[in-house]
Design an enzyme around this catalytic site. Sequence first.
Site, mmCIF file in Angstrom:
data_model
loop_
_atom_site.group_PDB
_atom_site.id
_atom_site.type_symbol
_atom_site.label_atom_id
_atom_site.label_comp_id
_atom_site.label_asym_id
_atom_site.label_seq_id
_atom_site.Cartn_x
_atom_site.Cartn_y
_atom_site.Cartn_z
ATOM 1 N N SER B 94 0.833 -1.190 0.000
ATOM 2 C CA SER B 94 0.000 0.000 0.000
ATOM 3 C C SER B 94 0.878 1.255 0.000
ATOM 4 C CB SER B 94 -0.906 -0.072 1.229
ATOM 5 O OG SER B 94 -1.906 0.866 1.181
ATOM 6 N N ASP B 216 -9.692 -4.029 -6.060
ATOM 7 C CA ASP B 216 -9.089 -3.297 -4.947
ATOM 8 C C ASP B 216 -9.663 -1.885 -4.955
ATOM 9 O OD1 ASP B 216 -7.547 -2.063 -3.074
ATOM 10 O OD2 ASP B 216 -5.619 -2.756 -3.849
ATOM 11 N N HIS B 244 -7.487 -5.425 -0.706
ATOM 12 C CA HIS B 244 -6.279 -4.601 -0.725
ATOM 13 C C HIS B 244 -5.101 -5.302 -0.053
ATOM 14 C CE1 HIS B 244 -3.995 -0.979 -1.134
ATOM 15 N NE2 HIS B 244 -3.891 -0.770 0.165
#
Lengths: 658, 276
Positions: B94, B216, B244
């Site tokens: 991320s 996502d 995610h």
Amino acid sequence: MDYTEVIEESAEDLYEHAPCGYLSLLPNGTIVKINHTLLNWLGFERAEVLNVKKFQELLPIGGKIFYETHYAPLLKMQGFANEINFDLLSKERIPLPVLVSTTQLKDEAGKPILYRTTVFNITDRKKYEQELLHAKRKAEEATQIKAEFISTISHEIRTPLNAIIGISDLLLKTHPTSSQLEYLNILKQSSDNLLNLINDILDLSKIEANRVTLEEKEFNLRDLLSGILYSYNLKAEEKGLALQLQIDEGIPDFLLGDSVKIGQVITNLLGNAIKFTEKGSVTIAAQVKSTKQDAVAVLFKVTDTGIGIPEERQELIFEEFTQGTSDTHAKYGGTGLGLSISQKIVSLYGSKIKVKSESGKGSEFNFILKLKKATGNKTVSDEIVIQADESIAGVKLLLVEDNPINVFVVEQYFKDWGIEYEVAESGLKAIEKINQHDFDLVLMDLQMPGMDGYDTTHWIRNLPEIKYQQLPIIALSASAKYDLVEKMESSGLTDFVGKPFKPEELHSKIAFYTSKKRRALRDKEKLKLTIFDPATVINKQPAFSLNRLQEMKDLSNREARKLAEIIIDNLEEYKNKFAATLNDKRKADFIFLGHKMRVDIDLLDATNLLEYINIGKRILDEPEYSKADVNILIQAFNQEAKSIAAALREELAKLELK
Amino acid sequence: MDVLKRNNVTISGKGKQPMLFAHGYGCDQNMWRLITPAFENDYQIILFDHVGFGKSDITAYNQTRYNSLKGYAEDVLEICQELDLTNVIFVGHSVSSMIGVLAAIKEPTLFDKLVLVGPSPRYINDGNYEGGFSSEDIDGLLESLDSNYLGWSSAMAPVIMGNPNRPELGEELTNSFCRTNPEIAKDFARVTFLSDNRADLSKLKTKSLILQCSEDVIAPMSVGEYMHQHLPDSEMMVLEATGHCPNLSAPEETIQAIKKFLQNQTLFMSKVEEVS
């Protein structure tokens, strides 16, 4: 009768109509089972949801991010997540505040196959919570406003008080008669007390508004404690008390902590001990309680043989405006704020002051502070050595102050000390005066209408000449230092003297910043750094020659022009690279730049540029080089490059004419 | 400043080449626990928590330092320096993908390869660029953080724990993973979701792998493609995993993808050596 069917049916009924929502989800969030209660809350038909919607699709977008970044990982890692607050969106897109608890069901191989989720409707609770939150914020805001109010008021009180204390100090020096002396002493004492009270109230309100933070600076605990003890020596002697200091040998010389606040606590405890002890002794002790590789827990103890505190009042004395006994105030004076402030300071360290005492036998106050060990590389500027006896006659000083009474008071001391001073009543006037004369030091009031002390200082620091960056500028302010540190640093103030000022403090600070000793020290430091003396490059005469360029007769006009233009461009590039590589400490790039410049330097016989490059190389070999000096070098380099470019342009203009 | 303590750095593994794993927003180093065992034998595994998360030293938090992803990238570089790491394989999830990219731009010589799991250079839509969110959405997240029980209880924990009259309140709170300091989490949310590092992408010289999930919300497919187009030496792999956090929801697939990427490289390298 067979109840099985009824029980089974009622189990189903319980599921559907339970007072909470039930959901079963596939690992990707798809809803595969949902009870009536939840459907009802959200206004969906079963068919609109079942196998169609994912749980995360019921969330508003902020909740979706939270789901993906917090909830899903948590669930996957620990197999459950409890009481996570989400807003679920109903069919009408109205948010329903809920608490969600989920457990993971796994197959035999341990792979998650289903999530079972319970949903609690917390609409009411949410309302209460928001009200509470609202009330909390309002209360915090009110405390903040109160603190600001107290700060403003105390500032307003301090300004006239400054005059009262200052003038009574001055009057004391005018050989008063014995009765005048008595009145003056009372006047002095009362105003001092008033000042202490205001300072205490200010401290307390700051601590309450959470505006006090602990600094972490290197200090010497032995020096701190003996300094405090020394300042109380006279008082103890007057009362015939023995003052003792016991410091454990195991205490490191240098520690990291907020020496001002630690000092404040010890001073307060010691002051109390002396105040409430008529005979016997008062002892400060510091002992190592436990020690770790990088930190040490120090037990501080202040013990006396004084009147003691009755047991039932031992808790109370730490509260504001309470003292040991109800007649303490009548007998000993004081406000009952000191201990309360001390306790709050110690609590900032996560510790607590404890008291052991017996009426009539004495008291012991102790607390433990965990302090990090320091290396002992104290910088010179941190160390204000008391230099009260050093003469400051002849120091050239600029006083920037708009209040005529304050000016008057300070002036009397300046005259007394033989200082040659000028007064500027505003920031603008100060800048004017600074441009006209050279001063050794500036004393700067911070609160002035229009351009205040910070702005003025900022202005002075940004004047082009280097000397203005080194000029000591001391702030003079009625605000407490806590508030100022950050602002002081960013505006470039050197130090701070509180208002009303203590004449000795002002004297010693002026002495410190202007002393020949210090200047000599600075010079010595400079000598040590044989690498480069900034003074040698400031305002240096340009050193280059266009002869070789002019002599290149075989070059046609056009080519000579082109060459000059290339050099001008190069200089611009060198300027940027010189600063960037030096600032970023990129030594290899810097050396490469030196090589690259070689041709231009030779052609122009630019000895200054060559020297600056060589200084730069030496600087980059020195890990701890002063940023200010680097800036001076960069400025000198830019100046020289500018002069050369200007000369080249002039040459170009001449060529143009031909 | 003890960097290793500040970031709660933990080191394991039997190999020599370091793999540095950086957790994403909202979690801590625990999120790699299904991934790292697969690399223990061949690599040195280094895990850490960003300041304000997990067991990092919260007192080291400083709003000025951490008001952009660069501050977090500095932390990564400081960890590398402290441990004297070179030839690092950086694996970032991320927002930490971008943190790794920034670190590798600043010190390209330290890094061998980057593995970017669900990266995004900008979360908010901008003209033709589809980041997936509007700035109002981010306000929604901040509200969600504000009101959330996970955050709320950590905010209250010190108050509760510090109350000696109610010892029963001091028991461990149930949600024990991914503990975040709520104030720092809010700052980090702002820094993360308001960042725009699109202009930095072309500066990366290190080889990288983009691991893109199928569905996502945080980093949609369009963002992954944008990354792939703008990162000079990048490969992109679309995972079947949804959501995610493929490192948690589909660890096996994630491991295989990373291994394939790392092995290809190694094969290629040895070929070059043979030739020379």
